[in-house]
Design a protein around this motif. Sequence first.
Motif, PDB file in Angstrom:
ATOM      1  N   ARG A 192       0.835  -1.191   0.000  1.00 37.40           N
ATOM      2  CA  ARG A 192       0.000   0.000   0.000  1.00 37.40           C
ATOM      3  C   ARG A 192       0.880   1.255   0.000  1.00 37.40           C
ATOM      4  O   ARG A 192       1.790   1.387   0.812  1.00 37.40           O
ATOM      5  CB  ARG A 192      -0.907   0.013   1.226  1.00 37.40           C
ATOM      6  CG  ARG A 192      -1.911   1.165   1.238  1.00 37.40           C
ATOM      7  CD  ARG A 192      -2.921   1.028   2.351  1.00 37.40           C
ATOM      8  NE  ARG A 192      -2.363   1.286   3.673  1.00 37.40           N
ATOM      9  CZ  ARG A 192      -2.233   0.362   4.628  1.00 37.40           C
ATOM     10  NH1 ARG A 192      -2.631  -0.889   4.393  1.00 37.40           N
ATOM     11  NH2 ARG A 192      -1.723   0.667   5.793  1.00 37.40           N
ATOM     12  N   SER A 226       0.430   5.346   0.231  1.00 39.69           N
ATOM     13  CA  SER A 226      -0.521   6.401   0.554  1.00 39.69           C
ATOM     14  C   SER A 226       0.114   7.773   0.338  1.00 39.69           C
ATOM     15  O   SER A 226       1.326   7.947   0.463  1.00 39.69           O
ATOM     16  CB  SER A 226      -0.993   6.271   2.005  1.00 39.69           C
ATOM     17  OG  SER A 226      -1.701   5.051   2.192  1.00 39.69           O
ATOM     18  N   THR A 273       5.476   8.695  -0.870  1.00 36.86           N
ATOM     19  CA  THR A 273       4.459   7.734  -0.544  1.00 36.86           C
ATOM     20  C   THR A 273       4.956   6.857   0.591  1.00 36.86           C
ATOM     21  O   THR A 273       6.126   6.912   0.970  1.00 36.86           O
ATOM     22  CB  THR A 273       4.069   6.900  -1.762  1.00 36.86           C
ATOM     23  OG1 THR A 273       3.097   5.908  -1.412  1.00 36.86           O
ATOM     24  CG2 THR A 273       5.276   6.180  -2.337  1.00 36.86           C
ATOM     25  N   ARG A 300      -7.314   2.651   2.027  1.00 42.68           N
ATOM     26  CA  ARG A 300      -7.261   4.069   2.358  1.00 42.68           C
ATOM     27  C   ARG A 300      -6.049   4.309   3.248  1.00 42.68           C
ATOM     28  O   ARG A 300      -5.547   3.387   3.910  1.00 42.68           O
ATOM     29  CB  ARG A 300      -8.538   4.527   3.056  1.00 42.68           C
ATOM     30  CG  ARG A 300      -8.848   3.834   4.348  1.00 42.68           C
ATOM     31  CD  ARG A 300     -10.192   4.262   4.910  1.00 42.68           C
ATOM     32  NE  ARG A 300     -10.219   5.702   5.128  1.00 42.68           N
ATOM     33  CZ  ARG A 300     -11.333   6.371   5.444  1.00 42.68           C
ATOM     34  NH1 ARG A 300     -12.493   5.731   5.526  1.00 42.68           N
ATOM     35  NH2 ARG A 300     -11.286   7.676   5.641  1.00 42.68           N
ATOM     36  N   ALA A 301      -5.566   5.539   3.252  1.00 40.04           N
ATOM     37  CA  ALA A 301      -4.449   5.907   4.110  1.00 40.04           C
ATOM     38  C   ALA A 301      -4.912   5.866   5.563  1.00 40.04           C
ATOM     39  O   ALA A 301      -5.911   6.478   5.925  1.00 40.04           O
ATOM     40  CB  ALA A 301      -3.952   7.299   3.754  1.00 40.04           C
ATOM     41  N   GLU A 357      -0.089   6.322   8.663  1.00 37.44           N
ATOM     42  CA  GLU A 357       0.561   6.768   7.426  1.00 37.44           C
ATOM     43  C   GLU A 357       0.476   8.278   7.261  1.00 37.44           C
ATOM     44  O   GLU A 357       1.449   8.934   6.866  1.00 37.44           O
ATOM     45  CB  GLU A 357      -0.081   6.067   6.224  1.00 37.44           C
ATOM     46  CG  GLU A 357       0.232   4.590   6.122  1.00 37.44           C
ATOM     47  CD  GLU A 357      -0.529   3.947   4.983  1.00 37.44           C
ATOM     48  OE1 GLU A 357       0.102   3.612   3.974  1.00 37.44           O
ATOM     49  OE2 GLU A 357      -1.760   3.790   5.114  1.00 37.44           O
ATOM     50  N   SER A 411      -6.514  12.741   0.949  1.00 32.82           N
ATOM     51  CA  SER A 411      -5.529  11.665   0.957  1.00 32.82           C
ATOM     52  C   SER A 411      -6.032  10.554   0.042  1.00 32.82           C
ATOM     53  O   SER A 411      -7.240  10.417  -0.168  1.00 32.82           O
ATOM     54  CB  SER A 411      -5.303  11.127   2.373  1.00 32.82           C
ATOM     55  OG  SER A 411      -6.473  10.506   2.875  1.00 32.82           O
ATOM     56  N   SER A 464      -4.876   6.394  -1.522  1.00 31.65           N
ATOM     57  CA  SER A 464      -4.030   5.236  -1.303  1.00 31.65           C
ATOM     58  C   SER A 464      -4.311   4.204  -2.384  1.00 31.65           C
ATOM     59  O   SER A 464      -5.442   4.070  -2.855  1.00 31.65           O
ATOM     60  CB  SER A 464      -4.316   4.638   0.082  1.00 31.65           C
ATOM     61  OG  SER A 464      -3.373   3.649   0.420  1.00 31.65           O
TER      62      SER A 464
END
Length: 541
Positions: free
Chosen positions: A267, A269, A307, A320-321, A325, A349, A351
């Motif tokens: 991931r 973000s 990121t 999602r962030a 993060e 935000s 991700s």
Amino acid sequence: MPATPPSALPSSDVPQRCDLLVVGGGVNGAGIARDAAGRGLSVVLAEKDDLAAHTSSASTKLIHGGLRYLEHYEFGLVRKALAEREVLLRSAPHIMWPLRFVMPHDPSMRPASMIRLGIWLYDHLARREVLPASEAIRLAGHPAGEPLKPRFSRAFVYSDGWVDDARLVVLAARDAADRGATVLTRTRVTGAEPAAGGWRVRLRDDSAAAPIGREEADGPSAGKSAGGSVERTVHARALVNAAGPWAMQFLSEGLGRRSKRGLRLIRGSHIVVPRLFDHDMAYIFQNADKRIVFAIPYEQDFTLIGTTDVEHHEDPGRVRADQAEVAYLCELAGRCFKAEVSPSDVVWSYSGVRPLLDDEAGDPSAVTRDYLLELERVPAPLLTVWGGKITTFRKLAEEAVDLLAPELGTHAPGWTGGAKLPGGDLSGSIRETGQPERDFASFALAKAALLPWLPAPLLQRWARLYGSRLDRIVGDARSLEGLGSEVAPGLYEVELRYLVREEWARSAEDVAWRRTKLGLRLAPAELARIEDWLQANRPAR
């Protein structure tokens, strides 16, 4: 009204047979569909959501070789990506442009000699004609030093490129459709099995609600499911699995196959905050955990920061962030910039999950960003795309179709290396110089002279998003009134009609976050008005 383009064909016109069916409407799937259609193959692309709905709209939005990959000795990947930068910049100067990156030197991270060697290699691993060479600078008195903490005294500056990632995918799909491909969004491939030397592929159109139409002409391969979706089958001579984070799932659930390969879902973000600096350069910061983080000018009024690299073990469609993060990115920005950055400053935000080949690297940052194309010929041609990155999408697509060409009996060579993406050919308005940034500036000035009644911000936005295709939006209009109603601030009906007709937009999210970035500036009530307009003007399916 113009003739209905291939992208807007009603679902009843989906071909029952094709040479190639591509599963996945991210950058790799769209790129492969484009390359194959340009070689004369009949192509269907099926994407279960919107184009670029997931990973391909959630990148750091860079066309780059990957300076940090040199630390992991991935010289082949870096060379390949560096060679692609200028090919891509020339292909679409409206959505891609050169960007200078400032790396403030922190002696506690990496020695200056290592960075100097790295950027020297970066300059020389591939030929450069558009991008300037790297340099070392003193930050005192330099515009790049003004927003930084005083502990930074010098920096290294090098060149890469910026890209509007979601628009890149849409333009690749648009080019594929212009060359005869059928592009189906919100259409899920529910399964496939070998049949008659190819694949019998089951599709389910989830775009809902609209009548099927012309069922009699469809024959037994189409019908309406109990839930209102349209189901049909297509016979494809070859199948491409470009499902990205879902590639393994598609093999197991869609085809009943087990793969020897492994994917690591990582991931990444990003956060967007009000603009932190006034110049047009970007920053690349080193961090104590060996990660690097970018801070990039974004949409005139903002700064994009990212990121992260975090293992993702959940559904890649639900990402999602998280708070950790966001805090990590804010803390790093606060360590480098004079201005404090806190989670309360974040205006947006996003991700995405990167499907990376599992090379057993312990550190997610060290997992290879290279790709692998795996072709199985028995019982029918099946090509699976493992990994990849935006910068190498064109090369990946070319290699993928090269692999499939013998199976499909075509000898047509690759063609995309010197081709423009839709809107990227500016020669109808200016005499192109071969310098993409200069050519785009000349194009924008030429359009401003021809369309003096268009507000400058609107003209600039359209030029950036659509390039030479903005003429298709303006049409015969000679005043703002000719653009139709202003559905939301700066968004007129003519643009919405274009996005529905030629770019597969079906929801306010498609329009505000992937086709444009107007979502950064629009209130919920304004987004609701866009949704209402789209629902009232749904195309027949």
